[in-house]
Design an enzyme around this catalytic site. Structure first.
Site, mmCIF file in Angstrom:
data_model
loop_
_atom_site.group_PDB
_atom_site.id
_atom_site.type_symbol
_atom_site.label_atom_id
_atom_site.label_comp_id
_atom_site.label_asym_id
_atom_site.label_seq_id
_atom_site.Cartn_x
_atom_site.Cartn_y
_atom_site.Cartn_z
ATOM 1 N N SER A 35 -19.384 46.430 -31.637
ATOM 2 C CA SER A 35 -18.343 47.221 -32.311
ATOM 3 C C SER A 35 -18.938 48.464 -32.975
ATOM 4 O O SER A 35 -18.369 49.557 -32.894
ATOM 5 C CB SER A 35 -17.624 46.364 -33.358
ATOM 6 O OG SER A 35 -16.908 45.323 -32.737
ATOM 7 N N ASN B 211 -14.006 40.572 -26.170
ATOM 8 C CA ASN B 211 -14.606 39.607 -27.089
ATOM 9 C C ASN B 211 -15.453 40.212 -28.202
ATOM 10 O O ASN B 211 -15.582 39.604 -29.259
ATOM 11 C CB ASN B 211 -15.480 38.615 -26.304
ATOM 12 C CG ASN B 211 -14.676 37.800 -25.323
ATOM 13 O OD1 ASN B 211 -13.581 37.365 -25.630
ATOM 14 N ND2 ASN B 211 -15.200 37.610 -24.125
ATOM 15 N N TYR B 212 -16.056 41.372 -27.967
ATOM 16 C CA TYR B 212 -17.029 41.871 -28.928
ATOM 17 C C TYR B 212 -16.707 43.224 -29.546
ATOM 18 O O TYR B 212 -17.112 43.496 -30.674
ATOM 19 C CB TYR B 212 -18.423 41.920 -28.270
ATOM 20 C CG TYR B 212 -18.895 40.561 -27.837
ATOM 21 C CD1 TYR B 212 -19.123 39.553 -28.771
ATOM 22 C CD2 TYR B 212 -19.066 40.246 -26.490
ATOM 23 C CE1 TYR B 212 -19.523 38.294 -28.382
ATOM 24 C CE2 TYR B 212 -19.471 38.985 -26.093
ATOM 25 C CZ TYR B 212 -19.704 38.014 -27.041
ATOM 26 O OH TYR B 212 -20.085 36.756 -26.661
ATOM 27 N N ILE B 213 -16.007 44.089 -28.826
ATOM 28 C CA ILE B 213 -15.629 45.382 -29.403
ATOM 29 C C ILE B 213 -14.332 45.196 -30.179
ATOM 30 O O ILE B 213 -13.351 44.686 -29.640
ATOM 31 C CB ILE B 213 -15.444 46.451 -28.310
ATOM 32 C CG1 ILE B 213 -16.792 46.759 -27.632
ATOM 33 C CG2 ILE B 213 -14.858 47.724 -28.895
ATOM 34 C CD1 ILE B 213 -16.674 47.698 -26.450
#
Length: 906
Positions: free
Chosen positions: A658, A863-865
């Site tokens: 992110s 899932n991650y950003i």
């Protein structure tokens, strides 16, 4: 790991067959390694070359967990149950542009030492038509992309440290108490926490689950939410007789917006232990009972058709129905496990009977012939596929009607969609990767195994006739509606709310807010672990090395496994054979990771980390011994909580992705068409995926997919040539005016290609006509009207034949007659412009797909950003959010779409 381990040196040796590292590292050990691997100074880690080849080496012969020929598969979904299928669909991950070749001649106004990528802004992107460099690409096109990104990674870490200090200084300078309306800032995490003393707190591994432990949800506030769109002026009431007003779709949407619970605008709610006050639902949907095979369909054993007990026959159908899945039925582990469970059931039910009723003992898998079962299932599948659209629609409507009562629950008075209300049917367990239990029989789940969670005042759903629930609970701290324990791994399965529910949204929100909070502490954590890489205590040095690997290369922390579980590992549970060292500072990881999928990665590490791993692998350690033998995942996470409450190893993955994306978006100035802007977003997403190691193997069908896209582009190019020829047909003088070169057919579209293309065009036309004919007939039949006769289809198909004749004639004569109503040169030129734009867009899509072949953009984006960053890009550069999120994902990230504007900052 007791305190005595840290205080008293332990002699290196083997205890009960297990090698143990020394408690302390003597100074001479480091000195000896310094001479062995001389250092030229601190070396920053490189970007990994995951899935690259293992080159011959003289050190540490590589070994894997029996996965020498294994391949790391792409992760395809958020959950194996496909709760949000679009999350992994081609539509979501589908690239929209490609890398553009740029001029090799770059004016050098600086010294060579200053012309490297470190002086180029991280995302100084321009539209594809311009001459800007592609991601990380400099004028030296021969330099690998991974090497070019190393300096970008250094810049990112430096910027992160600078921002962390700035945030802490800002918090120190701020008054201790602020008016409520001034307490929130876009630069700070929305959920504020009191300053915590730097002391260790209890391990919070389970408390940080991304999905199963969402934030509490409170009742919707009675008043209108604080942040709302400006109200429209009230329409004056008209005098006279009142009329009944029918609400339009817009009115209904406005009402829903008015009633919407905007929980993200009130972060003080939903963080307590009590998740709900009232809860009502209708339980779960069970799979249908087993329907025995027709009498003529039998398992054949040693040439004899045998009749099985229904329980055994059902298990035989599990295997027989999937003979076309060679990946499974030719897997020795799958076959062995299946036949063991099948044999146990055969013993219990009396094996099989021949036509005369004599017992036939089934003891050898090789003598079993499941082909008749497979052929019957194939015929049933073909029948289902052959159903008309109307029949399929009717069946779906019937199914939806039966399941409707289970699709929603009432949670604190609000209607919420339930995610997985269907109980899994019995089948053969497949697992992912090389799971040791693949092929085992997943037994039918009975009501007596299911626990229901519901409000005390609510009506408990009725179990199926003749059955009862295992238990009925009123657990207000749980976010599950029902649960049971499956028989394969003994894991508990939960019925939860859907991805677009308030509870699931709050869970995602909490995860990303935790990552935002980490940005305040990341510099201290990195400073500390770099210092501890040279610590005297072995425990400290192992912990620092593990945090380094988790932070820099996105390794999962790993958890302790039971003896009967898959041999999967993470950073803390790495074994001697999972790590291969290549002097001076390269490390190869090769092990079975999450879901038993092979993890292979070759990385360049800090020289001190390389030396540490050499120490951790020192004899008498050998195959099977732990590398981090003085570290556990729980101990690692407990240490991390001393920096920030609730911090665990997995938060680093979310933070790194992110924060990197946020940096890229800040520097981005996206311009051009929508596809060009989407390409620039994908470029940034790709860079995040590379820097954060979200990689995948090249899909088996990638080359074929690229070939099809190129064929479509060539088809458009041929149509472009035909359109230009139409201009000559309308006005022959245009040939002299525009020049002969303008009207030439591209050299690569040879005569042989044209002939083949014409045949494909005709066949495609025939297929379209046939499908439309069948669809129209289905509509007529559904409406009770007379269907069209086959002769009508023959007449329609002549259109395709005529097209073929026309195009063959054009190819032979080189002349193309103008098409369309009242064709003019101006109209043809407009068509040419449209075709050129379509060709350019498709080239962008194809080339971007090629660029993404080894990068899992979906993994990063979903899932991650932080999804709010994607929303910021969408709003800032006027790109429809639909270009990034499918409908399911838009529902899942509804809170992100509605909670930020283009000025929001991670």
């Amino acid at each position: 790991m007791s305190s005595s381990d840290d205080d008293a040196p332990i002699a290196r040796g083997r205890t009960n067959g297990v090698a143990k590292s020394e408690a302390r590292i003597p100074l001479e050990v480091d000195q000896k390694l310094d001479k062995e691997f001389p250092s030229n100074g601190h070396v920053e880690p490189g970007v990994s070359v995951r899935m690259g080849p293992i080159e011959p080496m003289d050190v540490d012969l590589p070994a894997t967990n029996g996965t020498v020929n294994g391949k790391r598969k792409a992760r395809n979904s958020i959950t194996n149950g496909k709760s949000y299928k679009e999350a992994s669909s081609d539509e979501d991950d589908k690239p929209l542009n490609k890398r553009r070749r740029t001029s090799q001649q770059v004016a050098q106004t600086k010294d060579d030492s200053e012309s490297e990528l470190s002086d180029v802004p991280l995302v100084a992107r321009k539209p594809p038509k311009a001459t800007a460099t592609q991601i990380g690409e400099s004028s030296d096109s021969d330099t690998p992309l991974n090497e070019k990104l190393v300096k970008q990674k250094e810049k990112i870490e430096q910027a992160a440290a600078k921002e962390a200090k700035a945030i802490r200084n800002k918090e120190k300078a701020a008054p201790k108490r602020k008016p409520k309306e001034e307490s929130d800032s876009d630069d700070e995490p929305i959920i504020k926490k009191k300053k915590q003393p730097a002391k260790r707190v209890s391990n919070a591994v389970k408390d940080e689950s991304d999905s199963d432990v969402p934030l509490a949800k409170k009742k919707a506030p009675a008043k209108t939410p604080a942040k709302k769109a400006k109200a429209e002026p009230a329409t004056p009431a008209k005098k006279g007789k009142a009329k009944a007003v029918t609400k339009t779709e817009q009115d209904e949407e406005a009402d829903q917006e008015e009633d919407e619970y905007r929980w993200w605008e009130d972060p003080t709610k939903g963080d307590g232990s009590k998740k709900w006050t009232t809860l009502e639902h209708n339980g779960v949907v069970f799979p249908p009972e087993y329907q025995p095979l027709p009498k003529h369909v039998k398992l054949i054993y040693d040439g004899i058709p045998v009749t099985l007990h229904p329980e055994a026959e059902e298990v035989a159908t599990f295997f027989g129905s999937m003979l076309n899945s060679t990946h499974n039925v030719e897997n020795p582990t799958f076959v062995k496990n299946f036949f063991e469970d099948f044999s146990t059931l055969l013993k219990k039910t009396g094996h099989g009977k021949d036509k005369d009723g004599n017992t036939v003992k089934i003891t050898s898998f090789e003598k079993c012939d499941f082909k008749p079962i497979f052929e019957w299932f194939e015929s049933e599948r073909a029948k289902k596929k052959a159903l008309s659209a109307a029949e399929k629609k009717a069946l779906k409507a019937e199914k939806d009607e039966a399941e409707a009562p289970y699709m929603f629950c009432t949670w604190d008075g609000r209607k919420q969609k339930v995610g997985n209300f269907r109980v899994e049917p019995p089948s053969l367990f497949r697992g992912r990767g090389e799971h040791p239990k693949t092929g085992r029989v997943k037994k039918r789940v009975m009501p007596e195994q299911i626990t229901i969670n519901i409000g005390k005042e609510a009506k408990v759903p009725e179990p199926p006739a003749g059955h009862r629930w295992k238990e009925v609970k009123h657990d207000q701290e749980g976010t599950w509606l029902a649960m049971w324990q499956e028989n394969i791994n003994g894991a508990y399965k939960y019925v939860m709310l859907a991805a677009n529910s308030d509870i699931k949204g709050q869970s995602d929100y909490k995860k990303f807010e935790k990552a935002r909070e980490l940005k305040k502490h990341i510099d201290r954590i990195r400073t500390d672990y770099k210092r501890d890489l040279k610590g005297e205590k072995m425990a400290d040095r192992q912990r620092a090395t593990a945090i380094y690997l988790i932070d820099q290369f996105a390794l999962r922390a790993g958890n302790e496994k039971g003896e009967d579980e898959a041999d999967t590992v993470g950073c803390c549970s790495l074994k001697f054979e999972h790590v291969t060292l290549k002097p001076p500072n390269k490390v190869i990881f090769d092990f079975l990771g999450k879901d038993s999928i092979r993890f292979y990665d070759e990385v360049t590490v800090d020289e001190q980390v390389f030396k540490n791993l050499k120490i951790f692998k020192k004899a008498p350690k050998t195959t099977g011994d732990d590398i981090f033998d003085r570290l556990t995942t729980s101990a690692l996470n407990k240490h991390l909580t001393s920096y920030m409450p609730g911090l665990t190893a997995k938060v680093f993955r979310t933070y790194n992705a992110s924060w990197t994306m946020a940096r890229l978006l800040k520097e981005m100035k996206a311009t051009g068409t929508i596809p060009e802007k989407v390409k620039q977003y994908n470029d940034a997403n790709r860079e995040v995926a590379i820097l954060c190691n979200h990689k995948r193997t090249v899909a088996a069908g990638h080359a074929g997919s690229i070939e099809k896209m190129q064929e479509r582009i060539n088809g458009l190019r041929y149509q472009l040539w035909r359109t230009k020829q139409m201009i000559i047909d309308i006005d022959p003088k245009q040939k002299k005016k525009k020049g002969a070169d303008f009207f030439e057919r591209p050299e690569d579209l040879t005569d042989e290609w044209v002939v083949d293309h014409i045949e494909k065009e005709v066949e495609e036309k025939r297929t379209k006509i046939q499908k439309k004919f069948e669809k129209d007939n289905e509509k007529l039949k559904a409406n009770g009207e007379k269907e069209m006769k086959p002769k009508a289809l023959d007449e329609l198909l002549k259109e395709a034949d005529d097209l073929g004749k026309k195009m063959r004639k054009e190819h032979k004569t080189g002349k193309v007659e103008a098409e369309g109503k009242g064709p003019t040169v101006e109209k043809m030129e407009a068509n040419i412009e449209k075709l050129n734009q379509r060709i350019e867009n498709m080239k962008i899509q194809m080339e971007d797909k090629e660029g993404n072949k080894e990068v899992a953009l979906g993994t990063s984006k979903i899932n991650y950003i932080d999804p709010r960053l994607t929303v910021v890009f969408s709003k800032k550069f006027n790109v429809p959010i639909e270009r990034f999120f499918s409908k399911t994902l838009r529902e899942k990230f509804d809170w992100a779409i509605k909670s930020v504007d283009e000025d929001w900052d991670f």
